[in-house]
Write a protein that holds these residues in place. Structure first.
Motif: not given
Length: 350
Positions: A68-75, A77-80, A205-215
């Motif tokens: 679950h960690e891999v899916v939620a925190n890596l894959r 965010p990477r897809t987003a 290695g892209r994190r959801m914090e990065l996605v939230a910043q640029v979205a």
């Protein structure tokens, strides 16, 4: 003024406007393909994780489960990140080709990506800014500065900033900035180690914090870009015709250029400089839609992230147990594909 008044005339068989119903169905098909590729991007990785575990991770996240960690925190965010960067690059490429009326214009060739990358590397190397909240502004500033420099260089001389001069100035600035960026990285081992993958374009290695910043930046710029279709259609008729239709050509170019800068800066801050996506995708869209930018823009916004995510998935699969960075894969796919495109279809005159 009727909407059809701004529609550029068909100029080749591949540019004949497609029926509206077919274009709508095409958009729906692309949206479905993008959804399927996004799901595949979450499923595929270095570790095999079944679909039922992925669904569980999305609906009932368990922090004690490593899957679950891999899916939620890596894959995810990477897809987003791939979705956002791809959509931004596709729209920016279509905007740049429409504004400059140059079929070879794209954020990479004109130096926008190189300018954003140079500014980010300088921010990391000289100012020790590593958080995306800090260096995203440097990415915007770098892309904007390059836009001004390229236009200023191209405007020198009696003819002004012609499409050919803009492309040549952009290529020169792009080459110079790429060389300087490489030099900065080679002189600073810590910066090089931190950004060696980023500088070739990577979603690793892209994190959801990065996605939230640029979205928010990409979302606002994307909406504005989608509203420029009629303006770009008017520019496609030529400056004199556009003025005759009531367009303020200078302001339209400035506004579209500013939107492209935001898209390029956000995309580069997200995934690093990625080549060919902004160049190839608008031509793919044009093969289906014809010359109407009201359709080229949304088609580009959907095709580009699909291409980027497919490239990212291929990069994970072909080099196991390691992986190829997405920027390398897009270049490997994009270069021969673009040559094939040129040989089989005459590039549209913009």
């Amino acid at each position: 003024m009727s909407p059809t008044a701004l529609r550029p005339p068909a100029r080749a068989s591949s540019e004949v406007p497609a029926p509206r119903r077919r274009l709508v169905l095409g958009l729906l098909g692309l949206a479905g393909a993008l959804a399927a590729v996004s799901a595949l991007s979450v499923l595929v990785g270095g570790r095999w994780i079944g679909a039922e575990v992925v669904i569980d991770a999305v609906l009932r996240f368990d922090p004690t489960s490593s899957d679950h960690e891999v899916v939620a925190n890596l894959r995810i965010p990477r897809t987003a990140a791939g979705l956002l960067a791809g959509a931004a690059l596709g729209l920016a490429g279509a905007l740049m080709q429409g504004v400059t009326r140059n079929p070879l214009a794209d954020p990479g060739l004109l130096g926008f990506n190189a300018g954003a990358a140079f500014a980010v590397v300088c921010a990391v190397g000289f100012l020790s800014i590593t958080a995306v909240t800090g260096y995203i502004w440097f990415a915007f500033a770098g892309a904007a500065a390059v836009g001004v420099v390229v236009y200023a260089i191209a405007a020198l001389g009696r003819e002004g900033a012609t499409p050919v001069k803009i492309a040549l100035a952009g290529a020169a600035v792009n080459a110079a900035l790429t060389a300087v960026t490489t030099a900065v990285l080679l002189m600073d081992a810590a910066t090089f180690d931190q950004h060696r993958f980023w500088t070739v374009g990577s979603l690793t290695g892209r994190r959801m914090e990065l996605v939230a910043q640029v979205a928010p930046f990409i979302a606002v710029a994307a909406v504005l870009a989608l509203c420029t279709g009629r303006l770009l259609d008017a520019l496609a008729l030529g400056d004199d015709a556009a003025r005759g239709l009531g367009q303020r050509v200078g302001r339209v170019r400035l506004a579209c250029g500013a939107i492209a800068v935001v898209l390029c800066g956000a995309a580069t801050a997200t995934a690093g400089p990625i080549w060919f996506v902004g160049l190839v995708v608008p031509h793919l869209a044009r093969l289906v839609t014809g010359p109407d930018y009201r359709w080229i823009l949304p088609y580009s916004m959907l095709i580009a992230p699909t291409l980027l995510l497919v490239s990212d998935i291929l990069g994970r699969v072909v080099a196991r147990p390691g992986e190829l960075q997405v920027g390398i894969v897009t270049s490997l796919i994009g270069a021969p594909f673009f040559i094939l495109l040129i040989r089989r279809y005459r590039l549209a005159r913009l």
